[in-house]
Design a protein around this motif. Sequence first.
Motif, mmCIF file in Angstrom:
data_model
loop_
_atom_site.group_PDB
_atom_site.id
_atom_site.type_symbol
_atom_site.label_atom_id
_atom_site.label_comp_id
_atom_site.label_asym_id
_atom_site.label_seq_id
_atom_site.Cartn_x
_atom_site.Cartn_y
_atom_site.Cartn_z
ATOM 1 N N ARG A 155 8.094 -12.559 5.726
ATOM 2 C CA ARG A 155 8.758 -13.091 7.105
ATOM 3 C C ARG A 155 10.228 -11.930 7.447
ATOM 4 O O ARG A 155 10.787 -11.426 6.710
ATOM 5 C CB ARG A 155 9.331 -14.969 6.667
ATOM 6 N N THR A 156 9.972 -11.839 8.586
ATOM 7 C CA THR A 156 11.274 -11.968 9.313
ATOM 8 C C THR A 156 11.970 -12.759 10.088
ATOM 9 O O THR A 156 11.650 -13.848 10.267
ATOM 10 C CB THR A 156 11.457 -10.515 10.104
ATOM 11 N N SER A 157 12.935 -12.383 9.979
ATOM 12 C CA SER A 157 14.027 -13.601 11.233
ATOM 13 C C SER A 157 13.512 -13.910 12.520
ATOM 14 O O SER A 157 13.218 -15.008 13.615
ATOM 15 C CB SER A 157 15.320 -12.955 11.453
ATOM 16 N N ASP A 158 12.345 -12.651 12.829
ATOM 17 C CA ASP A 158 11.143 -13.741 14.540
ATOM 18 C C ASP A 158 9.660 -14.601 13.831
ATOM 19 O O ASP A 158 9.334 -14.364 14.246
ATOM 20 C CB ASP A 158 10.827 -11.908 14.523
ATOM 21 N N GLY A 159 9.547 -14.090 12.636
ATOM 22 C CA GLY A 159 8.371 -14.689 12.065
ATOM 23 C C GLY A 159 7.588 -13.681 11.202
ATOM 24 O O GLY A 159 8.664 -13.174 10.597
ATOM 25 N N PRO A 160 6.396 -14.318 10.903
ATOM 26 C CA PRO A 160 5.845 -13.880 9.957
ATOM 27 C C PRO A 160 5.346 -13.017 9.687
ATOM 28 O O PRO A 160 5.432 -11.957 10.995
ATOM 29 C CB PRO A 160 4.450 -14.778 9.658
ATOM 30 N N ILE A 161 5.427 -12.103 8.921
ATOM 31 C CA ILE A 161 4.593 -10.568 8.835
ATOM 32 C C ILE A 161 3.068 -10.727 7.628
ATOM 33 O O ILE A 161 3.046 -11.495 6.733
ATOM 34 C CB ILE A 161 5.681 -9.320 7.493
ATOM 35 N N GLN A 162 2.286 -10.339 7.930
ATOM 36 C CA GLN A 162 0.845 -10.476 8.171
ATOM 37 C C GLN A 162 0.064 -9.584 8.193
ATOM 38 O O GLN A 162 -0.254 -8.493 9.447
ATOM 39 C CB GLN A 162 -0.076 -11.892 8.944
ATOM 40 N N PHE A 163 -0.907 -9.611 7.069
ATOM 41 C CA PHE A 163 -1.989 -7.849 7.628
ATOM 42 C C PHE A 163 -2.913 -8.143 6.503
ATOM 43 O O PHE A 163 -2.610 -9.470 5.861
ATOM 44 C CB PHE A 163 -0.903 -6.702 6.644
ATOM 45 N N PRO A 164 -3.922 -7.898 6.817
ATOM 46 C CA PRO A 164 -4.930 -7.917 5.355
ATOM 47 C C PRO A 164 -5.073 -7.506 4.504
ATOM 48 O O PRO A 164 -4.584 -6.279 3.880
ATOM 49 C CB PRO A 164 -6.581 -7.237 6.007
ATOM 50 N N HIS A 165 -5.064 -8.292 3.225
ATOM 51 C CA HIS A 165 -5.422 -8.002 2.450
ATOM 52 C C HIS A 165 -6.383 -6.251 1.550
ATOM 53 O O HIS A 165 -7.575 -6.621 2.192
ATOM 54 C CB HIS A 165 -5.425 -8.958 0.836
ATOM 55 N N GLU A 166 -5.639 -5.551 0.613
ATOM 56 C CA GLU A 166 -6.792 -4.821 0.532
ATOM 57 C C GLU A 166 -6.454 -3.850 -0.935
ATOM 58 O O GLU A 166 -5.211 -4.319 -1.349
ATOM 59 C CB GLU A 166 -7.020 -3.390 0.762
ATOM 60 N N SER A 167 -7.412 -3.274 -2.207
ATOM 61 C CA SER A 167 -6.448 -3.600 -3.572
ATOM 62 C C SER A 167 -5.403 -2.499 -3.516
ATOM 63 O O SER A 167 -5.881 -1.445 -2.596
ATOM 64 C CB SER A 167 -7.730 -3.278 -4.230
ATOM 65 N N GLN A 168 -4.314 -2.947 -3.481
ATOM 66 C CA GLN A 168 -3.459 -1.880 -3.807
ATOM 67 C C GLN A 168 -3.649 0.333 -4.722
ATOM 68 O O GLN A 168 -3.495 0.701 -4.444
ATOM 69 C CB GLN A 168 -1.739 -2.605 -3.777
ATOM 70 N N GLN A 169 -4.043 -0.082 -5.764
ATOM 71 C CA GLN A 169 -5.116 0.804 -6.498
ATOM 72 C C GLN A 169 -5.655 1.581 -5.354
ATOM 73 O O GLN A 169 -5.704 2.522 -5.855
ATOM 74 C CB GLN A 169 -5.023 0.597 -7.246
ATOM 75 N N LYS A 170 -6.714 0.987 -4.656
ATOM 76 C CA LYS A 170 -7.759 1.295 -4.228
ATOM 77 C C LYS A 170 -6.767 3.018 -2.860
ATOM 78 O O LYS A 170 -6.703 3.541 -3.064
ATOM 79 C CB LYS A 170 -8.494 0.795 -3.256
ATOM 80 N N LEU A 171 -6.158 1.459 -2.687
ATOM 81 C CA LEU A 171 -4.936 2.639 -1.501
ATOM 82 C C LEU A 171 -4.127 3.500 -2.069
ATOM 83 O O LEU A 171 -4.202 4.303 -1.545
ATOM 84 C CB LEU A 171 -4.150 1.734 -0.267
ATOM 85 N N GLN A 172 -3.096 3.173 -3.390
ATOM 86 C CA GLN A 172 -2.753 4.491 -3.323
ATOM 87 C C GLN A 172 -3.497 5.384 -4.346
ATOM 88 O O GLN A 172 -3.536 7.072 -3.869
ATOM 89 C CB GLN A 172 -2.479 3.823 -5.224
ATOM 90 N N MET A 173 -4.074 5.435 -4.535
ATOM 91 C CA MET A 173 -5.223 6.661 -5.350
ATOM 92 C C MET A 173 -6.262 7.303 -4.053
ATOM 93 O O MET A 173 -6.162 8.612 -3.937
ATOM 94 C CB MET A 173 -6.146 6.157 -5.963
ATOM 95 N N ASP A 174 -6.261 7.187 -2.715
ATOM 96 C CA ASP A 174 -7.158 7.189 -1.613
ATOM 97 C C ASP A 174 -5.966 8.174 -1.073
ATOM 98 O O ASP A 174 -6.311 9.466 -0.867
ATOM 99 C CB ASP A 174 -7.478 6.787 -1.024
ATOM 100 N N ASP A 175 -4.754 7.445 -1.069
ATOM 101 C CA ASP A 175 -3.799 8.455 -0.463
ATOM 102 C C ASP A 175 -3.408 9.768 -1.579
ATOM 103 O O ASP A 175 -3.280 10.553 -0.424
ATOM 104 C CB ASP A 175 -2.108 7.117 -1.211
ATOM 105 N N PHE A 176 -2.873 9.703 -2.749
ATOM 106 C CA PHE A 176 -2.975 11.079 -3.287
ATOM 107 C C PHE A 176 -3.963 11.490 -3.253
ATOM 108 O O PHE A 176 -3.633 12.900 -3.251
ATOM 109 C CB PHE A 176 -2.638 10.097 -4.804
ATOM 110 N N ALA A 177 -5.473 11.426 -3.093
ATOM 111 C CA ALA A 177 -6.512 12.341 -3.131
ATOM 112 C C ALA A 177 -6.435 12.762 -1.974
ATOM 113 O O ALA A 177 -6.728 14.161 -1.525
ATOM 114 C CB ALA A 177 -8.182 11.039 -2.944
#
Length: 334
Positions: free
Chosen positions: A273-295
């Motif tokens: 949340r921020t003082s202006d309202g919610p922060i919202q993103f769709p969920h994805e596997s963090q480990q998937k994102l992390q290893m793809d970023d490293f690759a």
Amino acid sequence: GQENGSLGIALVGLGSYSTYQLAPALQETRHCHLAGIVTGTPSKASRWMSQYGIPGEHVYNYENFDSIAGDDAIDAVYVVLPNSMHAEYAIRAAQAGKHVICEKPMGISVAECDAIIKACEVAGVKLGMGYRLHSEPYTQEVKRLVREKTFGEVRYVMGEAAYISRGNPDQWRLDKALSGGGALMNMGVYAIQSCIYGCGRNPVAVSAQEFSTRPEYFKDTDETILAQLTFPGGVVGSVMTSHNANANRMYASCDSGWFELQPANNYGPLSGRTSDGPIQFPHESQQKLQMDDFARHVLEGAPNLAPGEMGRRDMIIVEAIYRSIREGGRTIPL
Ligand code: NDP
């Protein structure tokens, strides 16, 4: 291997994190794949070989690990061992000519972090930390709010990373020789990082206090630590880490508003949340994102979102926190 446009990764240490997070995530990654395993437990080797279709020629143990050098299917080694074993296996992986991903904490001392970084430089291989949150959208949004000063200057940041530990008293996390320390080594790095990306700068001084209520269980590892950080520009920060309480939160107070994540550091979905309202993103596997970023860092020269220097920086802060505690809470300049 790398020629196919997908990085071949070998996991070293087939414990909970490899079994329940990394291997499943490697079935979803687009730029890397599970190419090999390193384990000291033969029954795990046969189970993983059949579950993931890994041929025996890409299966190693701790004794023959160095022969991984001749295995062209394996481009990178991901060290997922108890903390005090990270440096040895990260260095041996680099010397075998493999790129290295190292789990947190990077090692159990700054000297170990230096040695890992040096070995990767000498071998000419890339080094990334298993800091999955840097690839994760809520954390990236926090960094954007800081960078763009959406709510003006940050004045105060807070990071909490803690869970209650009551399990097996013989687990390696309670054995200082294998863990290097307790809550601070295990979870503290998340709270420290929350403060750092919550204000977009590195601390210049730290003071800290340790609290103990169950010394019979936490024999030689820390149970609860509070730390105060100061940053350039007058920002102050508060770190809480514990294995005797649950907490999972980051918060930043700015001149014209605030933002927070709670939960801030588990496998997600995170919430913010921020003082202006919610922060919202769709969920994805963090480990998937992390290893793809490293690759993509290795394959395409994309930015290294969690380089070895970041792991080393956090270990400098961890060492200063332990030093402050030993010296009665004195402020330690960094
Ligand atoms: P586990 O205890 O579940 O697994 C560790 C594995 O290391 C064991 O299963 C074993 O695998 C191998 N091992 C080799 N020597 C030893 C030894 N002397 N004692 C114990 N295990 C040994 O730990 P985790 O998987 O939870 O944690 C591993 C690392 O990953 C830690 O550094 C931790 O901080 C990090 N981690 C990071 C997370 C994140 O979110 N980034 C989350 C969880 C952990 P084998 O039988 O195959 O040899």
